[in-house]
Design a protein around this motif. Sequence first.
Motif, PDB file in Angstrom:
ATOM      1  N   ILE A 189       0.728  -1.080   0.031  1.00  0.00           N
ATOM      2  CA  ILE A 189      -0.115  -0.020  -0.094  1.00  0.00           C
ATOM      3  C   ILE A 189       0.962   1.226  -0.077  1.00  0.00           C
ATOM      4  O   ILE A 189       0.869   2.189  -1.017  1.00  0.00           O
ATOM      5  CB  ILE A 189      -1.007  -0.069   1.382  1.00  0.00           C
ATOM      6  CG1 ILE A 189      -1.896  -0.949   0.965  1.00  0.00           C
ATOM      7  CG2 ILE A 189      -1.603   1.154   1.490  1.00  0.00           C
ATOM      8  CD1 ILE A 189      -2.865  -1.213   2.184  1.00  0.00           C
ATOM      9  N   GLN A 190       2.161   1.280   0.714  1.00  0.00           N
ATOM     10  CA  GLN A 190       2.794   2.290   0.826  1.00  0.00           C
ATOM     11  C   GLN A 190       3.561   2.613  -0.446  1.00  0.00           C
ATOM     12  O   GLN A 190       3.635   3.796  -1.164  1.00  0.00           O
ATOM     13  CB  GLN A 190       3.902   2.287   1.864  1.00  0.00           C
ATOM     14  CG  GLN A 190       4.581   3.421   2.349  1.00  0.00           C
ATOM     15  CD  GLN A 190       3.778   4.568   2.655  1.00  0.00           C
ATOM     16  OE1 GLN A 190       2.834   4.443   3.464  1.00  0.00           O
ATOM     17  NE2 GLN A 190       3.959   5.868   2.261  1.00  0.00           N
ATOM     18  N   ARG A 193       1.156   4.297  -2.824  1.00  0.00           N
ATOM     19  CA  ARG A 193       0.746   5.677  -2.523  1.00  0.00           C
ATOM     20  C   ARG A 193       2.239   6.498  -2.745  1.00  0.00           C
ATOM     21  O   ARG A 193       2.021   7.823  -3.219  1.00  0.00           O
ATOM     22  CB  ARG A 193       0.651   5.813  -0.922  1.00  0.00           C
ATOM     23  CG  ARG A 193      -0.750   5.244  -0.583  1.00  0.00           C
ATOM     24  CD  ARG A 193      -1.236   5.907   0.816  1.00  0.00           C
ATOM     25  NE  ARG A 193      -2.651   5.463   0.841  1.00  0.00           N
ATOM     26  CZ  ARG A 193      -2.979   4.614   1.919  1.00  0.00           C
ATOM     27  NH1 ARG A 193      -2.139   4.390   3.029  1.00  0.00           N
ATOM     28  NH2 ARG A 193      -4.299   4.260   2.375  1.00  0.00           N
ATOM     29  N   ASN A 197       4.511   2.869  -9.310  1.00  0.00           N
ATOM     30  CA  ASN A 197       3.561   2.540  -9.972  1.00  0.00           C
ATOM     31  C   ASN A 197       3.786   2.246 -11.716  1.00  0.00           C
ATOM     32  O   ASN A 197       3.163   1.729 -12.415  1.00  0.00           O
ATOM     33  CB  ASN A 197       2.230   3.295 -10.036  1.00  0.00           C
ATOM     34  CG  ASN A 197       1.606   3.215  -8.755  1.00  0.00           C
ATOM     35  OD1 ASN A 197       1.485   2.177  -7.991  1.00  0.00           O
ATOM     36  ND2 ASN A 197       1.186   4.420  -8.037  1.00  0.00           N
TER      37      ASN A 197
ATOM     38  N   PRO B  69      -5.568   9.500  -8.524  1.00  0.00           N
ATOM     39  CA  PRO B  69      -5.901   8.934  -7.180  1.00  0.00           C
ATOM     40  C   PRO B  69      -7.110   7.933  -6.945  1.00  0.00           C
ATOM     41  O   PRO B  69      -6.662   6.942  -6.150  1.00  0.00           O
ATOM     42  CB  PRO B  69      -6.143  10.190  -6.420  1.00  0.00           C
ATOM     43  CG  PRO B  69      -6.378  11.534  -7.435  1.00  0.00           C
ATOM     44  CD  PRO B  69      -5.899  10.794  -8.747  1.00  0.00           C
ATOM     45  N   GLN B  70      -8.140   8.020  -7.709  1.00  0.00           N
ATOM     46  CA  GLN B  70      -9.238   6.988  -7.509  1.00  0.00           C
ATOM     47  C   GLN B  70      -8.643   5.580  -7.712  1.00  0.00           C
ATOM     48  O   GLN B  70      -9.038   4.609  -7.095  1.00  0.00           O
ATOM     49  CB  GLN B  70     -10.398   7.512  -8.220  1.00  0.00           C
ATOM     50  CG  GLN B  70     -10.548   7.115  -9.603  1.00  0.00           C
ATOM     51  CD  GLN B  70      -9.953   8.462 -10.098  1.00  0.00           C
ATOM     52  OE1 GLN B  70      -8.983   9.095  -9.769  1.00  0.00           O
ATOM     53  NE2 GLN B  70     -10.070   8.342 -11.436  1.00  0.00           N
ATOM     54  N   LYS B  72      -5.564   4.426  -7.544  1.00  0.00           N
ATOM     55  CA  LYS B  72      -4.580   4.165  -6.623  1.00  0.00           C
ATOM     56  C   LYS B  72      -5.408   3.727  -5.390  1.00  0.00           C
ATOM     57  O   LYS B  72      -4.978   2.605  -4.424  1.00  0.00           O
ATOM     58  CB  LYS B  72      -3.618   5.096  -6.118  1.00  0.00           C
ATOM     59  CG  LYS B  72      -2.751   5.176  -7.254  1.00  0.00           C
ATOM     60  CD  LYS B  72      -1.467   5.993  -6.974  1.00  0.00           C
ATOM     61  CE  LYS B  72      -1.633   7.489  -6.465  1.00  0.00           C
ATOM     62  NZ  LYS B  72      -0.283   8.229  -6.035  1.00  0.00           N
ATOM     63  N   HIS B  73      -6.177   4.283  -5.010  1.00  0.00           N
ATOM     64  CA  HIS B  73      -7.414   4.130  -3.845  1.00  0.00           C
ATOM     65  C   HIS B  73      -7.881   2.745  -3.927  1.00  0.00           C
ATOM     66  O   HIS B  73      -8.051   1.869  -3.020  1.00  0.00           O
ATOM     67  CB  HIS B  73      -8.423   5.019  -3.523  1.00  0.00           C
ATOM     68  CG  HIS B  73      -7.889   6.429  -2.999  1.00  0.00           C
ATOM     69  ND1 HIS B  73      -8.671   7.708  -3.150  1.00  0.00           N
ATOM     70  CD2 HIS B  73      -6.737   6.824  -2.517  1.00  0.00           C
ATOM     71  CE1 HIS B  73      -7.699   8.685  -2.941  1.00  0.00           C
ATOM     72  NE2 HIS B  73      -6.447   8.251  -2.395  1.00  0.00           N
ATOM     73  N   ALA B  74      -8.329   2.515  -5.237  1.00  0.00           N
ATOM     74  CA  ALA B  74      -9.088   1.210  -5.334  1.00  0.00           C
ATOM     75  C   ALA B  74      -8.122   0.058  -5.220  1.00  0.00           C
ATOM     76  O   ALA B  74      -8.213  -1.012  -4.464  1.00  0.00           O
ATOM     77  CB  ALA B  74      -9.576   1.045  -6.587  1.00  0.00           C
ATOM     78  N   VAL B  76      -5.446   0.081  -3.111  1.00  0.00           N
ATOM     79  CA  VAL B  76      -5.047  -0.006  -1.816  1.00  0.00           C
ATOM     80  C   VAL B  76      -6.146  -0.640  -0.780  1.00  0.00           C
ATOM     81  O   VAL B  76      -6.078  -1.607   0.065  1.00  0.00           O
ATOM     82  CB  VAL B  76      -4.710   1.361  -1.117  1.00  0.00           C
ATOM     83  CG1 VAL B  76      -4.880   1.416   0.445  1.00  0.00           C
ATOM     84  CG2 VAL B  76      -3.515   2.127  -1.848  1.00  0.00           C
ATOM     85  N   ALA B  77      -7.243  -0.284  -1.392  1.00  0.00           N
ATOM     86  CA  ALA B  77      -8.595  -1.019  -0.663  1.00  0.00           C
ATOM     87  C   ALA B  77      -8.634  -2.492  -1.019  1.00  0.00           C
ATOM     88  O   ALA B  77      -8.802  -3.168   0.009  1.00  0.00           O
ATOM     89  CB  ALA B  77      -9.889  -0.364  -1.438  1.00  0.00           C
ATOM     90  N   ALA B 322      -8.652  -2.956  -8.750  1.00  0.00           N
ATOM     91  CA  ALA B 322      -8.161  -1.369  -9.228  1.00  0.00           C
ATOM     92  C   ALA B 322      -8.961  -1.406 -10.535  1.00  0.00           C
ATOM     93  O   ALA B 322      -9.270  -0.102 -10.765  1.00  0.00           O
ATOM     94  CB  ALA B 322      -6.924  -1.255  -8.886  1.00  0.00           C
TER      95      ALA B 322
END
Lengths: 526, 452
Positions: A189-190, A193, A197, B69-70, B72-74, B76-77, B322
């Motif tokens: 996860i880090q 963020r 990627n 960002p959306q 990446k959030h997906a 991570v979730a 994602a």
Amino acid sequence: MLVWWRRRQTGPRVGPGRVAPARWHACAVSDSPAYLTPPPSPNHEMLSSFCFCRSATRRLSYPSAARMAAVSTASEAKEPQQPSPVLHIGHMNVENDAVFTTPSILFTRATVITPTGSKTLYAVWALLRPYGTAWPMLKSYSTVAKRLDKFKTTIFTQMSMLAVKHGAINLGQGFPNFDGPDFVKEAAIQAIRDGKNQYARGCGVPDLNSAIVDRFHKDTGLHIDPEKEVTVTSGCTEAIAATMLGLINPGDEVILFAPFYDSYEATLSMADAKIKVITLRPPDFAVSVDELKSAVSKNTRAILINTPHNPTGKMFTRAELEQIASLCIENDVLVFADEVYDKLAFEAEHISIASLPGMYERTVTMNSLGKTFSLTGWKIGWAIAPPHLTWGLRQAHSFLTFSTSTPMQWAASVALRAPDTYYEELKRDYLAKKAILVEGLKAAGFIVYPSSGTYFVMVDHTPFGCENDIDFCEYLIKEVGVVAIPTSVFYLNPEEGKNLVRFTFCKDEETLRAAVERMKERLHKS
Amino acid sequence: MSRAIPSGPGQAANAQARLKAPAIDKMEAKLSKASRALNASPIQEISHLAQRCGAINLAEGFPDFPAPPQVKHAAVAAIAADLNQYRHVQGICDLLAVKMKQNHVLDFDPLTDFVICCGQSEAFAATILATIDQGDEVLIFDPAYETYESCIILAGGIPLELRISQVYVPLDPPYWTLNVDKFMRSFTGRTKAVVLNRSLNEEKIGCIKETNYNSYSPHNPTGKVFSKEELEVIAAACCQMDCLAITDEVYEYITFDTHKHLSIASLPMMKERTIITSSLSKTFSVTGWRIGWACAPTAIASAIRNIHIKITDSAPAPFQEAALAALQSPPEYFSSLKADYVARRDFLIKMLSEVGFQVHNKPQGSVFIFAELPKTCLLCDVSELSPATFPFIDFVKELIEKAGVAAVPGRGFFHGDCNDLTQQSRYVRFAFCKSNDTLSAADQKMRSCVGK
């Protein structure tokens, strides 16, 4: 194998509160028919001569030997252009939510008589290119598929489908139903963020390559170069594919030990190799030195070993590895060592053949993150080999997938630096699970073979009276509600595996206990 | 390591490498012939040099700006929600089927016609392995992305001397037009497939028409797209010669000006013989996630799936989740993606032209500019050209070391004497998928080193 489809009114549940649209639904599996007869006339409909019956619990049973007669749709069928044992080409109703949308397919229709009525099932044989007559198309379809003879739907998928259908507890497929450790997930996860990627270097993120080197040194005492001797791949599966395609020429002889993981045979056939098999036999699945000596010759290119071994749980002993090593050195043979389960070594010490004298220069050692860290879907694997062999497999790797998932690689480098306590706890947990399963299987009446490593156990199912392993597994799913994998698929000659099935214990303890209870209750010796 | 130095990627060099293939030591003789003929990627070599010199990297085609960002959030979730075991996320196929319908008016069955792979790379490799047998010929347009050839060699089952041959159909500079004659003459009885590269150059059939041609999938490295007329020619040839078309559409959303991405599969009679491969990577700036797909008629898709299962078994699980979020992005995402790239393209073209490069054609798609060296540049000494040397790596090296900007020699994208070697060696490829800061910095550095 044929998969039979039925049209449902509503779709199956695919998640909490979610239902897939009404579709054709796979509901049965049968053998391919030994023969097919063309219908007497295009307008004649015949009933299938399947023995298909519905049990009281509304589950379909599986015919053990299917004999089918061709049926044709009433008015739309065309006469076959040439005499052939295969069916008519017909037109399926192309409905908005039908599975098949190309107009020309080859199918069988069967009508099933059940206590509650009749059902119509369809099995699709081939999808043909919809122009011209069908028969030449069939031929060219098989030309395309020539390489793919070994690539049919895997047994795992079939069994999983059945498991879902019958609500059976799945001790067949070898991945955990619990998740990986938090510290590894957080690292991934880090990385996401932090913007890691984009494409990683093809042979692996440098951090991960060094972590692999450090781990390998800890395990074997060997010092290796992270830049030249480590290649990160999309799972050990890709490491195997890249090794075969990068290092094997068509016609090369490669020795496998049966039973073997199904991708070995498939990728070797992709590389057009000649496969020689040495069978490991119960009860201890030891390597027969005589067989080995007679199999290895100057023509042998490579030997593939998998230790700890899937599906038997066997771990190659030092003596066996030394035997193999001496033959390899004598005959100038490579070794491909699949060691994904090396951290799940319970009853014996895991030995990497690369660490034996004279062996590193001719060995490709493959491993992965998934089994050790219960993150099988991340697809992080690697191959360790001397530079000249690494070069070959890197070539293949760069054209198979080019590079491996970047954030997961960063997380993997954190995972591989886990302290020894992680591995000790892992072993303890798995040993507890193994105890539950093994004791349960024995109590249920199986002949249980000792498994020294991996999270698999092989058992002999013959006390229950089924003719072969596939029949037994089907019976186990329908009548007992537990899934195991029939091991005949892991042999070149399926006959050799027909008495054996494989269970896995990579499930949480509750699941294992429930499965064991079902087996104790419902399995009856014959 | 003796094989670390890449031999020149020109066909002459390749042929020499194949014939000699010296076994430096006994162990090296154990490599398969296929792998020995494949050369290390020149792009990666240049990137390493660039990194060592701290140069601005306009060589590799991946962004240095963050992913949306959306998306990446997906991801991570998904990781946090324990979606980390082997899986196949059917939802991706459903969304792709909808997109196919929306963008190309094509009906694909989400249950059977899609294969989710580890990136477009794997989708392409699996497609080739599923459809190409020994002895099959595959047509590739030249200049081309370096991976295609190697994939095909790999599937050819080796040896390379005969067996699989990929036939390069040269595109004519400076507009990289399709010469219909050359194209049709390249077909033989053994031609199995035509590869439609990432982006291609258009040639108006017959005369040069500048006005709105529908574009085909953007091409790496030249940034050109096939016009509808060219696609129709290719389609007609495929139908007539009963060949497959394999397309690489990774830049499908990165097309500029009036050009709209047109997939050859939407032309009549092409859907049943086309395999479309694409990925999330370029569209969502996540080249490191390895989520791609192949879309084909059911029987072929099934074959591709079977191969994929044996090569990698599954694409990374959390990123598949994602992908669901990514593929549900609103139309505004795609239009702003385009607008941003247009601005970057224009900026870089302006910079290059003012510094002296000749940019003959503005790319209509993809993230690259293929520019010819300034006329005054004397670094390209072709008379000393030999297969083992690599003169244009010299120019590129100079650029990295003196100007602090990395680009890719264009010669690596051509194959063989189908194009004039002199011509080939005058091109350099720049990427503009970089943040505005990066591009401005590159601008400054280049201007200060004009006339080196």
